[in-house]
Motif scaffolding. Structure first.
Motif, PDB file in Angstrom:
ATOM      1  N   ALA A  49     -16.539 -32.312  -0.779  1.00 24.11           N
ATOM      2  CA  ALA A  49     -15.970 -31.018  -1.077  1.00 24.11           C
ATOM      3  C   ALA A  49     -15.257 -30.839  -2.585  1.00 24.11           C
ATOM      4  O   ALA A  49     -14.360 -31.937  -2.464  1.00 24.11           O
ATOM      5  N   SER A  50     -15.423 -29.867  -3.160  1.00 21.35           N
ATOM      6  CA  SER A  50     -14.998 -29.923  -4.568  1.00 21.35           C
ATOM      7  C   SER A  50     -13.286 -29.848  -4.263  1.00 21.35           C
ATOM      8  O   SER A  50     -12.513 -30.049  -5.123  1.00 21.35           O
ATOM      9  N   VAL A  51     -12.917 -28.885  -3.199  1.00 25.88           N
ATOM     10  CA  VAL A  51     -11.488 -28.686  -3.051  1.00 25.88           C
ATOM     11  C   VAL A  51     -10.951 -30.228  -2.788  1.00 25.88           C
ATOM     12  O   VAL A  51      -9.525 -30.367  -3.015  1.00 25.88           O
ATOM     13  N   THR A  52     -11.538 -31.121  -2.263  1.00 21.89           N
ATOM     14  CA  THR A  52     -10.941 -32.532  -2.176  1.00 21.89           C
ATOM     15  C   THR A  52     -10.439 -33.013  -3.478  1.00 21.89           C
ATOM     16  O   THR A  52      -9.725 -33.619  -3.600  1.00 21.89           O
ATOM     17  N   LEU A  53     -11.564 -33.104  -4.298  1.00 17.93           N
ATOM     18  CA  LEU A  53     -11.591 -33.780  -5.754  1.00 17.93           C
ATOM     19  C   LEU A  53     -10.222 -32.850  -6.333  1.00 17.93           C
ATOM     20  O   LEU A  53      -9.673 -33.611  -7.102  1.00 17.93           O
ATOM     21  N   GLU A  54     -10.335 -31.768  -6.283  1.00 14.95           N
ATOM     22  CA  GLU A  54      -8.995 -31.090  -6.790  1.00 14.95           C
ATOM     23  C   GLU A  54      -7.675 -31.518  -6.348  1.00 14.95           C
ATOM     24  O   GLU A  54      -6.706 -31.468  -6.980  1.00 14.95           O
ATOM     25  N   HIS A  55      -7.931 -31.514  -4.941  1.00 19.92           N
ATOM     26  CA  HIS A  55      -6.601 -32.271  -4.519  1.00 19.92           C
ATOM     27  C   HIS A  55      -6.000 -33.416  -4.883  1.00 19.92           C
ATOM     28  O   HIS A  55      -4.802 -33.663  -5.241  1.00 19.92           O
ATOM     29  N   PHE A  56      -7.102 -34.350  -5.027  1.00 20.55           N
ATOM     30  CA  PHE A  56      -6.605 -35.709  -5.525  1.00 20.55           C
ATOM     31  C   PHE A  56      -6.202 -35.494  -6.777  1.00 20.55           C
ATOM     32  O   PHE A  56      -5.304 -35.978  -7.433  1.00 20.55           O
ATOM     33  N   GLN A  57      -6.762 -34.492  -7.705  1.00 20.39           N
ATOM     34  CA  GLN A  57      -6.353 -34.481  -9.111  1.00 20.39           C
ATOM     35  C   GLN A  57      -4.763 -33.956  -9.232  1.00 20.39           C
ATOM     36  O   GLN A  57      -4.232 -34.536 -10.151  1.00 20.39           O
ATOM     37  N   GLN A  58      -4.534 -32.953  -8.260  1.00 19.27           N
ATOM     38  CA  GLN A  58      -3.168 -32.872  -8.346  1.00 19.27           C
ATOM     39  C   GLN A  58      -2.157 -33.673  -7.790  1.00 19.27           C
ATOM     40  O   GLN A  58      -1.070 -33.923  -8.510  1.00 19.27           O
ATOM     41  N   HIS A  59      -2.634 -34.746  -6.953  1.00 17.53           N
ATOM     42  CA  HIS A  59      -1.900 -35.848  -6.681  1.00 17.53           C
ATOM     43  C   HIS A  59      -1.655 -36.691  -7.753  1.00 17.53           C
ATOM     44  O   HIS A  59      -0.458 -37.546  -7.869  1.00 17.53           O
ATOM     45  N   TYR A  60      -2.650 -37.024  -8.758  1.00 22.13           N
ATOM     46  CA  TYR A  60      -2.756 -38.025  -9.630  1.00 22.13           C
ATOM     47  C   TYR A  60      -3.109 -37.270 -10.913  1.00 22.13           C
ATOM     48  O   TYR A  60      -4.171 -37.621 -11.421  1.00 22.13           O
ATOM     49  N   PRO A  61      -2.437 -36.432 -11.489  1.00 21.26           N
ATOM     50  CA  PRO A  61      -2.769 -35.510 -12.603  1.00 21.26           C
ATOM     51  C   PRO A  61      -3.305 -36.527 -13.932  1.00 21.26           C
ATOM     52  O   PRO A  61      -4.144 -35.924 -14.626  1.00 21.26           O
ATOM     53  N   GLN A  62      -2.870 -37.598 -14.109  1.00 20.06           N
ATOM     54  CA  GLN A  62      -3.372 -38.512 -15.190  1.00 20.06           C
ATOM     55  C   GLN A  62      -4.717 -39.006 -15.056  1.00 20.06           C
ATOM     56  O   GLN A  62      -5.369 -39.320 -16.106  1.00 20.06           O
ATOM     57  N   GLY A  63      -5.158 -39.175 -13.903  1.00 17.11           N
ATOM     58  CA  GLY A  63      -6.519 -39.470 -13.543  1.00 17.11           C
ATOM     59  C   GLY A  63      -7.583 -38.587 -13.720  1.00 17.11           C
ATOM     60  O   GLY A  63      -7.337 -37.295 -13.774  1.00 17.11           O
ATOM     61  N   ARG A  64      -8.663 -38.790 -13.967  1.00 19.07           N
ATOM     62  CA  ARG A  64      -9.885 -37.996 -13.982  1.00 19.07           C
ATOM     63  C   ARG A  64     -10.811 -37.870 -12.797  1.00 19.07           C
ATOM     64  O   ARG A  64     -11.496 -39.013 -12.728  1.00 19.07           O
TER      65      ARG A  64
END
Ligand SMILES: Nc1ncnc2c1ncn2[C@@H]1O[C@H](COP(=O)(O)OP(=O)(O)OP(=O)(O)O)[C@@H](O)[C@H]1O
Ligand SMILES: [Mg+2]
Length: 1014
Positions: free
Chosen positions: A894-909
């Motif tokens: 789910a795209s919402v899951t990828l967005e969630h990881f992104q928020q948790h680790y903003p430096q990562g892509r």
């Protein structure tokens, strides 16, 4: 033949002392246990100083602390020391300022110092250790460096003793016209790191470090002057042994919640565990029918005039005392029962158990005066047999009632004692002629030398007396009596499973809801009743169990906490081992419940012959059992609790080092069957400093487990009942519950491990997405497929595309592959394979169907830094034959899951390319929504029906560089931090997205809506 170095008489081979003159024959190194000749200063094997004066015999009276070995190898470094549960005691003298005001410093010292000495003496009396003395106080600990299972009780006995002694001292100095003094004591128990510190003068100091130490110091300041303040933890451990007065809650600096404080007001009435249990109610007695019958038979023989002795041997908490208690309930009607026991700190008290037994016989009470006591003795002897008058003087002397005119005063000590034992024996034998007598001596492992002498004498003279002598002890005690036909030994084992189950049912009820918990408790405790009781009790204390008509478990349990009472018993047992055996046991505890001999050799580096000797010691102590697996010698811990406690004693840093060493040893020992040990490697590296290797093995282990899971799932899905179930679901496909979720993008990967292509629509069949992983480059010579983890950084940068849209029923169309250089080659050109083979220096062939037995090659370094060679895994345990898919037909995220990881680790892509899904689902639900899909039936658009099977575990692939994405280990870490999924028997793994099986084939298009059919 070896002869004694001193008297030259023959010495038995392997014996350490001469049997004739007692001279030591060699020294044993405390570090490596090697033998050295007398007179040597250092161990020839490891260089450790041998210490002590080699010419002198060992001094049995040396303070216990001196016998605690300091591991030379670790002294003074960050790894020295152990985690121990200890009791700390802080005491100071209140009123010392007023006392010394206006006094000359020397005079002040003469008043304060004796009080300090009294405090120190009280600590030493109970085998405590004085860590520090200040001008007017002391800091002491119990339970380290020498472990005592009753460290908390000892600390309170010492505290009470020092308060009473200081009171007497204060009265003395008051009489001399000085101000009175009073003591304040604070006591707390908890875990601390106890470190030995080698001082320049060759002495060793021990210091405890930890929160519990500071709390003990704070409690002292909270103690009302003249009193002893303790924590809740102390009250729980010593309830019954001491009396407590609730002082209420107190706020303590550095502790977030107020703490409950109690004052110790005196000794309690319940000295033994049985007395305490009697107060709270016994657990229903189970099992032991055979042992009770043995005791009854002995009792009937004794009553008939054939004296008997029964010794009951078992580890702590197995039920020795309880067995006696149950037997005595029956024996009291037909005999006089006199019971006594030794206490752990009683070895130095001359004949204490015997004194207590005589007090009971003569009905002497604590408050009786000396005169009353003497009268009771005189009257009873007179009533029994006037011929026994001569024993009276001995009894008076032994019971400290002879006063100044003791007629035996001038007698030689040894003679007097021998005669006294004879007198007491005559008394009991005579009494038994009147009415049968049952004498019970408990806990001989703590017995003092005098009581032991008496027992040995009595055991020789039972033959015709109507006496049943029952003793019990733990296995470490070596008895002195000789075997006789009338002596029977009962060896108590922990409760058998049916008896243990009955006991747990008595505590927790019969209903099946708690059956998992009961099983867990039984497995952990191996049926030792005390441990079972304490586990249940501490779960009630913590609120994990509550009672509301029936017993209810309030939270899910993965692990059981070890209650401090159990921890204390097991830690004391472990600590009695010689250093080399203890260190070995700790290492074994890190390896696991079971271990093979070759692995232990690799981990410890000790030569096998020597190691086997050490292991034998642990076997004899019943810490471990021997166990052969596939003809290879190995061992298993007798009890999981012992393993846990031994593990817990190690410092975290030391555990990590051992875990890494064990990981490397497993790799070395099992180099040819590494796949069978991946879970163990993931476990050990995961707990070491080499977390990278841990993570890699973790994902590898997850992968293996997943393949198994897929196989199982495939079997279940093909079962007739399930099949018809699924077809019902698919008939209703269009009627399912509509969601706002839809297909956001579709990804297909024409070549295994190469970059994917974005497509607008695709056909899916029961084998998965048509054209997905249609090809793979295979090393023909080795039959291994090139996978992302091996050649990833390059392979991911190759972009394949089909020259025509593939279909389900025709052969796969050719490919065009764009190289990182921009060059494009088609699969029909021979140049493609040649070029790729040249780049990777392997003979690679592009295949459209997986050949049988294809392995995935996992290269050096991928599964842990020190793995020397490549390892292989079979491809796709659960996938259709010929497919290059690893385990799932389709992979969704789910795209919402990828967005969630992104928020948790903003430096990562968190680019979708890292996760290589087939379908990206747009969802408005909460992040990680895929976890909730598992097990559900999902319809996509109007045709396709999927069954979501499992969360998708992640490995280092997501961290690799590709095109414009950098290599980033933080990506996997973020997934692990946000979504560790419990895959049941398969362990807990970092997951993102889910796998699905296709139940109904059809087309999927971008924008298709998602519905759930169940
Ligand atoms: N057969 C049994 N049925 C039910 N409860 C039991 C049984 N045996 C022991 N217990 C309970 O387990 C606890 C420990 O037993 P007990 O005190 O007799 O052990 P022990 O072997 O004497 O230990 P230690 O060596 O420490 O004195 C007690 O509370 C006791 O009531
Ligand atoms: Mg007991």
């Amino acid at each position: 033949m070896k002869t004694c170095v001193q008297c030259h008489v023959e010495v038995q081979e392997g014996k350490r002392f001469c049997a004739d003159c007692g001279a030591p024959q060699f020294l044993r190194c405390t570090h490596c246990n090697a033998e050295s000749s007398l007179g040597k200063s250092f161990c020839a094997d490891c260089g450790t100083p041998l210490g002590g004066n080699p010419k002198s015999s060992p001094t049995p009276t040396a303070p216990l602390v001196d016998q605690v070995p300091v591991s030379n190898a670790h002294a003074n470094d960050a790894l020295s020391g152990e985690r121990k549960v200890i009791t700390v005691l802080f005491a100071d003298i209140k009123g010392s300022m007023a006392l010394i005001e206006n006094l000359d410093p020397e005079e002040a010292r003469s008043l304060v110092e004796p009080a300090l000495q009294l405090m120190i003496d009280a600590v030493l009396h109970y085998d405590g250790y004085v860590v520090q003395t200040t001008g007017d106080g002391i800091f002491a600990m119990f339970g380290a460096p020498v472990v005592h299972e009753d460290h908390a009780q000892r600390a309170l006995y010492a505290a009470l003793r020092m308060q009473s002694d200081i009171k007497d001292h204060s009265a003395l100095i008051c009489a001399k016209g000085h101000q009175p003094i009073q003591g304040r004591v604070g006591v707390h128990t908890g875990e601390a790191v106890v470190r030995p510190l080698r001082l320049g003068n060759g002495q060793v100091e021990y210091t405890p470090i930890g929160h519990s130490t500071s709390l003990g110091a704070r409690l002292q300041t909270l103690a009302p002057v003249g009193s002893i303040a303790v924590s809740e933890a102390i009250r729980q451990l010593c309830d019954g042994a001491c009396e407590f007065n609730d002082l209420g809650l107190a706020t303590v600096k550095g502790v977030s919640e107020p703490i409950q404080v109690y004052e110790v007001t005196g000794l309690g009435k319940q000295r033994t565990r049985m007395q305490r249990a009697a107060d709270q109610g016994f657990t229903q007695f189970v099992g032991r029918a055979h042992e009770l019958a043995t005791l009854k038979l002995a009792a009937s023989k004794a009553q008939a005039g054939g004296g008997q002795m029964v010794s009951i041997v078992a580890e702590a908490g197995t039920g020795k005392s309880r067995l006696i208690l149950e037997a005595m309930a029956e024996f009291r009607a037909a005999s006089t029962v006199l019971e006594t026991s030794s206490v752990s700190h009683g070895k130095a008290s001359v004949g204490l158990p015997l004194i207590e037994m005589l007090h009971a016989y003569f009905s002497i009470e604590a408050h009786d005066t000396e005169l009353q006591r003497r009268e009771k003795i005189t009257n009873k002897i007179h009533e029994l047999d006037s011929q026994l008058q001569d024993i009276q003087a001995h009894l008076f002397s032994f019971l400290n009632l002879a006063g100044a005119e003791d007629p035996l005063f001038d007698m030689d000590d040894a003679d007097r004692q021998t005669q006294t034992w004879e007198c007491i024996k005559r008394l009991f034998v005579r009494e038994s002629e009147r009415f049968p007598l049952t004498l019970v001596f408990e806990d001989l492992h703590w017995i003092d030398a005098q009581t032991e002498e008496f027992l040995t004498l009595l055991s020789e003279s039972l033959g015709t007396a109507r006496i049943l002598l029952i003793v019990n002890y733990r296995p470490e005690y070596v008895h002195k009596w000789r075997s006789k036909s009338y002596i029977t030994q009962i060896h108590l084992d922990p409760l058998a499973e049916d008896a243990a189950t009955a006991m747990l049912a008595a505590m927790l009820g019969q209903h099946g809801q708690l059956s998992d918990l009961k099983r867990l408790i039984y497995e952990k405790t191996s049926g030792t009743p005390f441990f079972m009781e304490e586990m249940v009790k501490s779960m009630f204390d913590e609120g994990t169990l509550t009672r509301d008509g029936k017993v209810i478990l309030t939270k899910k349990l993965n692990e059981l906490e070890i209650p401090s009472s159990v921890q204390a018993i097991l830690a004391a047992r472990i600590d009695r081992l010689p250093t080399h055996a203890k260190e070995l046991l700790q290492t074994l505890a890190v390896i696991g419940k079971e271990f093979s001999l070759p692995l232990i050799v690799a981990v410890t580096g000790i030569p096998q012959a020597q190691l086997e000797k050490h292991l034998k010691e642990l076997q004899l102590g019943e810490f471990i059992y021997e166990k052969y697996v596939a003809g290879i010698k190995g061992y298993i811990f007798k009890s999981a609790l012992t393993q846990d406690v031994a593990y817990n004693t190690l410092l975290l840093e030391r555990r990590k080092i051992l875990h890494e060493r064990i990981g490397a040893a497993i790799e070395a020992v099992y180099i040819h069957s590494i796949d069978d040990h991946v879970a163990a490697l993931a476990y050990h590296y995961g707990r070491s400093n080499n977390t990278d290797a841990g993570m890699q093995y973790l994902t590898h282990s997850g992968r293996q487990k997943l393949m198994e899971a897929r196989k199982n799932a495939a079997q279940v899905a093909s079962a007739p009942a399930v099949k018809s179930d699924l077809s019902v679901a698919s008939k209703n496909a269009k009627a399912g519950e509509m969601t706002s979720d839809f297909v956001e993008s579709i990804w297909r990967y024409p070549v295994k491990s190469m970059a994917g292509e974005l497509i607008p629509s695709v056909m899916v069949t029961e084998k998965g997405m048509v054209g997905d992983r249609a090809y793979a480059f295979v090393n023909e010579e080795t039959n291994r497929a090139a996978v992302v983890r091996k050649w990833a950084e390059n392979f991911l940068n190759y972009h394949p595309h089909f020259v025509a849209e593939p279909t389900a029923c025709e052969a796969m169309p050719p490919l065009q592959i764009t190289f990182p250089s921009g060059e494009t080659l088609t699969s029909e050109s021979t140049a493609l394979e040649e070029k790729i083979s040249a780049v990777f220096d392997k003979k690679l062939k592009l295949m459209a169907s997986a050949p049988p037995g294809l392995l995935i090659e996992v290269p050096k370094g991928t599964l842990g830094g020190s793995l020397s060679e490549v390892t292989e895994l079979p491809l796709g345990g659960g996938a259709a034959p010929g497919a290059f898919v690893d385990y799932g037909s389709l992979h969704l995220i789910a795209s919402v899951t990828l967005e969630h990881f992104q928020q948790h680790y903003p430096q990562g892509r968190f680019d979708v390319r890292r996760f290589r899904p087939n379908l990206v689902i747009h969802s408005d639900a909460a992040p990680l929504v895929e976890n909730t899909w598992v097990g559900r039936t999902m319809a996509i658009g109007d045709e396709v029906v999927l069954r979501i099977t499992l969360p998708c575990p992640r490995c280092i692939s997501v961290t690799l560089a590709q095109d414009d994405l950098p290599r980033d280990p933080g990506i996997l870490r973020a997934v692990a931090e946000q979504n560790m999924c419990d895959l049941g028997d398969f362990g807990t793994l970092p997951c993102a997205g889910v796998y699905a099986d296709v139940i109904q084939a059809g087309h999927v298009r971008v924008g298709d809506r998602i519905r759930f059919l169940d």
